[in-house]
Enzyme design. Structure first.
Site, PDB file in Angstrom:
ATOM      1  N   SER A 239      -1.971 -30.363 -26.937  1.00  0.00           N
ATOM      2  CA  SER A 239      -2.781 -31.376 -26.030  1.00  0.00           C
ATOM      3  C   SER A 239      -2.279 -32.701 -25.957  1.00  0.00           C
ATOM      4  O   SER A 239      -2.238 -33.318 -25.046  1.00  0.00           O
ATOM      5  CB  SER A 239      -4.080 -31.408 -26.939  1.00  0.00           C
ATOM      6  OG  SER A 239      -3.881 -31.971 -28.347  1.00  0.00           O
ATOM      7  N   HIS A 269      -4.836 -23.646 -31.043  1.00  0.00           N
ATOM      8  CA  HIS A 269      -4.706 -25.009 -30.976  1.00  0.00           C
ATOM      9  C   HIS A 269      -6.349 -25.511 -31.153  1.00  0.00           C
ATOM     10  O   HIS A 269      -7.285 -24.962 -32.345  1.00  0.00           O
ATOM     11  CB  HIS A 269      -4.456 -25.593 -29.784  1.00  0.00           C
ATOM     12  CG  HIS A 269      -4.074 -26.964 -29.612  1.00  0.00           C
ATOM     13  ND1 HIS A 269      -4.027 -27.774 -30.986  1.00  0.00           N
ATOM     14  CD2 HIS A 269      -3.967 -28.144 -28.926  1.00  0.00           C
ATOM     15  CE1 HIS A 269      -3.582 -29.018 -30.699  1.00  0.00           C
ATOM     16  NE2 HIS A 269      -3.784 -29.107 -29.392  1.00  0.00           N
ATOM     17  N   HIS A 316       0.409 -23.336 -39.479  1.00  0.00           N
ATOM     18  CA  HIS A 316       0.698 -24.673 -38.572  1.00  0.00           C
ATOM     19  C   HIS A 316       2.120 -24.330 -38.317  1.00  0.00           C
ATOM     20  O   HIS A 316       2.988 -24.023 -38.849  1.00  0.00           O
ATOM     21  CB  HIS A 316       0.252 -25.914 -39.462  1.00  0.00           C
ATOM     22  CG  HIS A 316       0.106 -27.207 -38.397  1.00  0.00           C
ATOM     23  ND1 HIS A 316       1.324 -27.706 -38.144  1.00  0.00           N
ATOM     24  CD2 HIS A 316      -0.807 -27.693 -38.013  1.00  0.00           C
ATOM     25  CE1 HIS A 316       0.845 -28.661 -37.250  1.00  0.00           C
ATOM     26  NE2 HIS A 316      -0.504 -28.479 -37.241  1.00  0.00           N
ATOM     27  N   ARG A 325      -5.897 -33.459 -43.239  1.00  0.00           N
ATOM     28  CA  ARG A 325      -6.953 -33.761 -42.585  1.00  0.00           C
ATOM     29  C   ARG A 325      -7.982 -32.819 -43.257  1.00  0.00           C
ATOM     30  O   ARG A 325      -9.292 -32.855 -43.323  1.00  0.00           O
ATOM     31  CB  ARG A 325      -6.712 -33.356 -41.216  1.00  0.00           C
ATOM     32  CG  ARG A 325      -5.901 -34.428 -40.379  1.00  0.00           C
ATOM     33  CD  ARG A 325      -5.529 -33.988 -38.976  1.00  0.00           C
ATOM     34  NE  ARG A 325      -4.778 -32.574 -39.088  1.00  0.00           N
ATOM     35  CZ  ARG A 325      -4.492 -31.710 -37.998  1.00  0.00           C
ATOM     36  NH1 ARG A 325      -4.797 -32.593 -36.771  1.00  0.00           N
ATOM     37  NH2 ARG A 325      -3.992 -30.631 -37.873  1.00  0.00           N
ATOM     38  N   ASP A 371      -8.906 -27.333 -38.796  1.00  0.00           N
ATOM     39  CA  ASP A 371      -9.899 -26.604 -38.090  1.00  0.00           C
ATOM     40  C   ASP A 371     -10.512 -25.723 -39.318  1.00  0.00           C
ATOM     41  O   ASP A 371     -11.802 -25.322 -38.989  1.00  0.00           O
ATOM     42  CB  ASP A 371      -9.162 -25.608 -37.001  1.00  0.00           C
ATOM     43  CG  ASP A 371      -8.758 -26.701 -36.129  1.00  0.00           C
ATOM     44  OD1 ASP A 371      -9.468 -27.738 -35.679  1.00  0.00           O
ATOM     45  OD2 ASP A 371      -7.764 -26.243 -35.431  1.00  0.00           O
TER      46      ASP A 371
END
Ligand code: HAX
Length: 436
Positions: A239, A269, A316, A325, A371
């Site tokens: 992105s 993604h 990843h 995160r 995610d």
């Protein structure tokens, strides 16, 4: 000129000689070389992008302007009565690299209210889309529809290259300010029978988003945390890179960010947050009411791998450990929803999946990414329509990628144009042991 904008200009003027010196005095210094597997394999690890907004270390994880996640949360001014910083303070920080004072934050909060004007035709575009359009298609279409508002597109003919950053900054700020309104509108239009909640101009961005979504406290803090955590992951991810690439053609921020959103909507993604919930739902359906256990989680993971699919939320391209995160969100869950059944399933997957993926032997990183955890929190606060989750990611991602392209213009970065080769060339260089 606002204090943020004048500080940004000072920072740009300080920074420009560094970029000029690197090109003019050290331009031919070699910093990397490229192998055939990198050429075919998505340019992994090839150092050909520059950004000072964030840096991703494979082991330590993300640093925003030099600060890791806990340091960022600790350093920035908080919203009144809140555990998390305002999004506006983070925007100031990303753009300038400086921790703003409360007065500087208040100014951005006030300024965003004047910028958050979504033209009525943008709502008409979203309303005109089929009911079953994906929320990411609606978000991207809304941003693209707004392109005619671009100050950069209107002014760049009359500007010198050094001044391009100014209308880019204006567009970027307007997009960031409008996005929560558009996102909440999509949610209420699609899932709440079009029962739209008007914005409350007395609130900061996180609180106003929670209000427009119709979700009570502490969802304001969830929004702040979520938008900050998802803002940036250096500029090589799809992105951020798509936004940067399109902007490098001097396309304005609306065109560029819409492109970034389209990349974010891919399942490898940003859409992975939706896929994680989909995986858990299917897993639970197959259990048919039985309790999740480590054994049946393990079996379901293997079933996914054996059917040729990826485990969403794991792996990843850069990270080689649990995504900080993920950890930041897990800590939130431990504090606010430790006994939530979905959180328990996610924790069970975390216990089992790295071992399964290691045994499977393909992925270079068997650990969870952002995610794998993000949907749990949303679900807990009543946002169960999980095909909306990537939109939340998109609102956060705007902060990083739009700060980045503002700096791209300030530093006059070139149109991006890597070199392609043919398969026959690769075969010839492979036979010779290199491109000689
Ligand atoms: N499950 C199964 N296999 C996986 C895997 C996973 N979670 N992650 C990687 N692999 C496989 C790859 O598909 C690849 O297989 P092939 O050789 O057959 O192509 C192999 O392991 C090597 O891949 P890698 O080098 O470890 O990983 P990549 O850099 O190629 O890809 C991805 C990184 C994130 C795309 C990958 O790990 C993946 O598909 N993960 C699942 C989807 C996901 O969670 N995406 C979100 C990532 C974070 C993010 O961007 N959020 O927005």
């Amino acid at each position: 000129m606002s204090r943020l904008k004048s500080r940004l200009l000072e920072k740009i003027q300080e920074h420009r000689p560094r970029t000029t010196a690197l090109i003019k005095e050290h331009g031919k210094v070699i910093i990397d070389d490229v192998s055939i597997d990198q050429c075919i394999g998505g340019a992994r690890d090839v150092r050909t992008l520059v950004t000072d907004i964030s840096y991703l270390d494979p082991i330590e994880g993300i640093r925003f302007r030099g600060l890791n996640i806990p340091e960022t949360f600790a350093a920035l001014p908080k919203a009144p009565g809140s555990e998390y910083p305002t999004v506006e303070s983070f925007w100031y920080f990303l753009l300038t690299g400086e921790i703003p004072t409360q007065a500087e934050v208040d100014e951005v909060v006030a300024e965003f209210k004047t910028r958050a004007k979504v033209p009525s035709y943008v709502y008409d575009v979203m309303k005109a889309m089929p009911k079953d359009s994906h929320p990411m298609a609606m978000l991207s279409a809304a941003k693209l529809a707004m392109q005619k508002e671009s100050q950069f597109a209107a002014k760049y003919h009359d500007l010198k290259k050094n001044d391009y950053w100014d209308p880019m900054y204006e567009d970027a700020s307007n997009i960031v300010a409008c996005l929560p309104h558009i996102a909440a509108y999509i949610y209420r239009l699609k899932y709440k029978n079009g029962n739209i909640i008007a914005s409350n101009p007395s609130l900061d961005m996180g609180a106003n988003f929670a209000h427009m979504m119709g979700i009570a406290k502490p969802y304001d803090d969830v929004a702040r945390m979520y938008f900050i955590l998802h803002s940036d992951h250096e500029s090589g991810n799809v992105s951020a890179h798509a936004t940067h690439l399109v902007a490098s053609a001097l396309s304005d921020a609306y065109y560029s960010f819409s492109a970034g959103l389209n990349g974010l909507a891919g399942p490898l993604h940003g859409l992975a947050n939706q896929e994680v919930l989909d995986w858990i739902k299917e897993f639970k359906e197959k259990l048919g009411g039985a309790e999740p256990t480590e054994e049946n989680v393990k079996k379901a993971l293997w079933d996914t791998l054996n059917s040729g699919h990826v485990i969403p939320g794991y792996g990843h391209a850069v990270l080689r450990k649990t995504d900080p995160r993920y950890v930041a969100q897990m800590e939130f869950c431990l504090k606010h929803l430790p006994n939530d059944p979905l959180f328990k399933v996610v924790n069970m997957i975390y216990k089992v999946a790295p071992g399964v993926l290691t045994e499977h032997g393909k992925t270079k990183n068997p650990w969870p990414n952002v995610d794998a955890q993000s949907g749990v929190i949303q679900w807990y606060y009543g946002l169960v329509e999980y095909d909306f989750y990537t939109v939340l990611f998109g609102v956060g991602r705007a902060l990083g990628v739009l700060a980045n392209i503002t700096w791209d213009r300030a530093l006059g970065y070139a149109i991006e144009r890597p070199k392609s080769v043919t398969t026959a060339m690769l075969e010839e260089w492979a036979a010779k042991g290199g491109r000689k």
